[in-house]
Scaffold this motif. Structure first.
Motif, PDB file in Angstrom:
ATOM      1  N   MET A  16       0.813  -1.258  -0.044  1.00 26.62           N
ATOM      2  CA  MET A  16      -0.024  -0.025   0.079  1.00 26.62           C
ATOM      3  C   MET A  16       0.998   1.135  -0.021  1.00 26.62           C
ATOM      4  N   TRP A  17       1.940   1.161   0.828  1.00 25.76           N
ATOM      5  CA  TRP A  17       2.802   2.253   0.777  1.00 25.76           C
ATOM      6  C   TRP A  17       3.332   2.794  -0.620  1.00 25.76           C
ATOM      7  N   ILE A  18       3.767   1.746  -1.446  1.00 27.20           N
ATOM      8  CA  ILE A  18       4.061   1.918  -2.931  1.00 27.20           C
ATOM      9  C   ILE A  18       3.156   2.758  -3.632  1.00 27.20           C
ATOM     10  N   ILE A  19       1.872   2.142  -3.714  1.00 25.75           N
ATOM     11  CA  ILE A  19       0.841   2.932  -4.235  1.00 25.75           C
ATOM     12  C   ILE A  19       0.542   4.289  -3.961  1.00 25.75           C
ATOM     13  N   HIS A  20       0.739   4.383  -2.784  1.00 26.50           N
ATOM     14  CA  HIS A  20       0.496   5.844  -1.990  1.00 26.50           C
ATOM     15  C   HIS A  20       1.630   6.764  -2.570  1.00 26.50           C
ATOM     16  N   GLN A  21       2.768   6.362  -2.423  1.00 27.52           N
ATOM     17  CA  GLN A  21       4.056   7.267  -2.935  1.00 27.52           C
ATOM     18  C   GLN A  21       3.819   7.286  -4.463  1.00 27.52           C
ATOM     19  N   THR A  22       3.623   6.455  -5.163  1.00 20.63           N
ATOM     20  CA  THR A  22       3.390   6.448  -6.741  1.00 20.63           C
ATOM     21  C   THR A  22       2.210   7.657  -7.033  1.00 20.63           C
ATOM     22  N   VAL A  23       1.188   7.722  -6.264  1.00 20.97           N
ATOM     23  CA  VAL A  23       0.061   8.441  -6.549  1.00 20.97           C
ATOM     24  C   VAL A  23       0.408   9.770  -6.276  1.00 20.97           C
ATOM     25  N   LEU A  24       1.247  10.011  -4.988  1.00 21.03           N
ATOM     26  CA  LEU A  24       1.465  11.153  -4.251  1.00 21.03           C
ATOM     27  C   LEU A  24       2.518  11.858  -5.365  1.00 21.03           C
ATOM     28  N   SER A  25       3.280  11.188  -6.095  1.00 19.37           N
ATOM     29  CA  SER A  25       4.412  11.214  -7.088  1.00 19.37           C
ATOM     30  C   SER A  25       3.496  11.920  -8.261  1.00 19.37           C
ATOM     31  N   ILE A  26       2.719  11.238  -8.662  1.00 20.19           N
ATOM     32  CA  ILE A  26       1.812  11.680  -9.998  1.00 20.19           C
ATOM     33  C   ILE A  26       1.219  13.156  -9.497  1.00 20.19           C
ATOM     34  N   HIS A  27       0.658  13.154  -8.343  1.00 19.40           N
ATOM     35  CA  HIS A  27       0.128  14.315  -7.841  1.00 19.40           C
ATOM     36  C   HIS A  27       0.715  15.338  -7.949  1.00 19.40           C
ATOM     37  N   ILE A  28       1.914  15.326  -7.276  1.00 17.77           N
ATOM     38  CA  ILE A  28       2.918  16.431  -7.508  1.00 17.77           C
ATOM     39  C   ILE A  28       3.396  16.789  -8.710  1.00 17.77           C
ATOM     40  N   PHE A  29       3.791  15.786  -9.509  1.00 14.79           N
ATOM     41  CA  PHE A  29       3.996  16.028 -10.671  1.00 14.79           C
ATOM     42  C   PHE A  29       2.870  16.854 -11.653  1.00 14.79           C
ATOM     43  N   LEU A  30       1.692  16.431 -11.604  1.00 14.22           N
ATOM     44  CA  LEU A  30       0.756  17.037 -12.319  1.00 14.22           C
ATOM     45  C   LEU A  30       0.418  18.544 -11.814  1.00 14.22           C
ATOM     46  N   ALA A  31       0.632  18.646 -10.339  1.00 12.02           N
ATOM     47  CA  ALA A  31       0.529  19.753 -10.079  1.00 12.02           C
ATOM     48  C   ALA A  31       1.647  20.955 -10.348  1.00 12.02           C
ATOM     49  N   ILE A  32       2.642  20.406 -10.655  1.00 12.01           N
ATOM     50  CA  ILE A  32       3.963  21.349 -11.095  1.00 12.01           C
ATOM     51  C   ILE A  32       3.518  21.833 -12.587  1.00 12.01           C
ATOM     52  N   ILE A  33       2.866  20.556 -13.473  1.00 16.75           N
ATOM     53  CA  ILE A  33       2.776  20.953 -14.844  1.00 16.75           C
ATOM     54  C   ILE A  33       1.539  22.126 -14.835  1.00 16.75           C
ATOM     55  N   TRP A  34       0.370  21.749 -13.974  1.00 18.02           N
ATOM     56  CA  TRP A  34      -0.526  22.844 -14.061  1.00 18.02           C
ATOM     57  C   TRP A  34      -0.467  24.173 -13.293  1.00 18.02           C
ATOM     58  N   VAL A  35       0.282  24.260 -12.125  1.00 20.19           N
ATOM     59  CA  VAL A  35       0.470  25.589 -11.638  1.00 20.19           C
ATOM     60  C   VAL A  35       1.898  26.100 -12.572  1.00 20.19           C
ATOM     61  N   GLY A  36       2.714  25.333 -12.753  1.00 23.93           N
ATOM     62  CA  GLY A  36       3.787  25.797 -13.736  1.00 23.93           C
ATOM     63  C   GLY A  36       3.470  26.550 -14.911  1.00 23.93           C
ATOM     64  N   GLY A  37       2.673  25.697 -15.433  1.00 25.86           N
ATOM     65  CA  GLY A  37       2.139  26.089 -16.651  1.00 25.86           C
ATOM     66  C   GLY A  37       1.419  27.342 -16.649  1.00 25.86           C
ATOM     67  N   ILE A  38       0.381  27.610 -15.752  1.00 25.73           N
ATOM     68  CA  ILE A  38      -0.417  28.745 -15.696  1.00 25.73           C
ATOM     69  C   ILE A  38       0.699  30.056 -15.391  1.00 25.73           C
ATOM     70  N   LEU A  39       1.769  29.831 -14.574  1.00 27.90           N
ATOM     71  CA  LEU A  39       2.576  30.703 -14.317  1.00 27.90           C
ATOM     72  C   LEU A  39       3.361  30.909 -15.088  1.00 27.90           C
ATOM     73  N   PHE A  40       4.007  30.168 -15.838  1.00 24.50           N
ATOM     74  CA  PHE A  40       4.716  30.493 -17.075  1.00 24.50           C
ATOM     75  C   PHE A  40       4.092  31.315 -17.818  1.00 24.50           C
ATOM     76  N   VAL A  41       2.791  30.870 -18.212  1.00 21.74           N
ATOM     77  CA  VAL A  41       2.149  31.742 -19.340  1.00 21.74           C
ATOM     78  C   VAL A  41       2.080  33.120 -19.082  1.00 21.74           C
ATOM     79  N   GLY A  42       1.479  33.447 -17.735  1.00 24.78           N
ATOM     80  CA  GLY A  42       1.238  34.544 -17.249  1.00 24.78           C
ATOM     81  C   GLY A  42       2.558  35.447 -16.887  1.00 24.78           C
TER      82      GLY A  42
END
Length: 164
Positions: A1-27
């Motif tokens: 379960m720990w590995i699944i949690h860490q994988t989903v957390l990594s995906i969460h952080i990666f997508l957050a970087i893309i979302w927030v970083g993309g918007i801020l980079f455009v602006g």
């Protein structure tokens, strides 16, 4: 379960970087840089940029929300309504969910719509080409203000995540 949690957390952080970083980079990166382009080139570049990035940034933001739901519920401590309402974690998680959904919806239905309306307003672009830039500058300022709501949402989410 720990590995699944860490994988989903990594995906969460990666997508957050893309979302927030993309918007801020455009602006904060692209918008100031295009000021050196001619008025028609600014419009064309922004139009293509918005059309090409909107879907990807929307998908990234949606992924952040979905992985956040998984991290708080299936892979986290929010398993009952009581946990949601009566614990600090549950309260912060619910607040983050509401802010995340609001921020995503704002970007999709308000920020993007306003930007595309501004880009499709032939009048302000044509008169800006002739040297009268005030209406275009006002429209750009209004767009930046509306997009600022997303930035406030991002900083609110970051603050909430640091509280968990």
């Amino acid at each position: 379960m720990w590995i699944i949690h860490q994988t989903v957390l990594s995906i969460h952080i990666f997508l957050a970087i893309i979302w927030v970083g993309g918007i801020l980079f455009v602006g904060w990166g692209i918008y100031p840089a295009i000021q050196s382009l001619s008025i028609p080139n600014q419009r064309q570049f922004l139009f293509v940029l918005m059309k090409k990035t909107h879907l990807w940034l929307t998908l990234a933001g949606s992924g952040v929300v979905l992985t956040g739901i998984l991290l708080g519920t299936v892979l986290g401590p929010v398993r009952t309504w009581n946990t949601l309402w009566s614990t600090t974690y549950g309260n912060i998680w619910l607040t983050a969910l509401v802010v995340g959904l609001f921020t995503l919806a704002w970007g999709i239905f308000v920020g993007y719509k306003q930007t595309m309306q501004m880009l499709n307003n032939d009048t302000i672009w044509k008169i800006a080409e002739k040297g009268y830039k005030t209406p275009l500058e006002r429209a750009m300022f209004m767009t930046a203000l509306l997009e600022g709501v997303e930035v406030i949402g991002f900083f609110t989410l970051l603050t909430l995540m640091m509280m968990l």
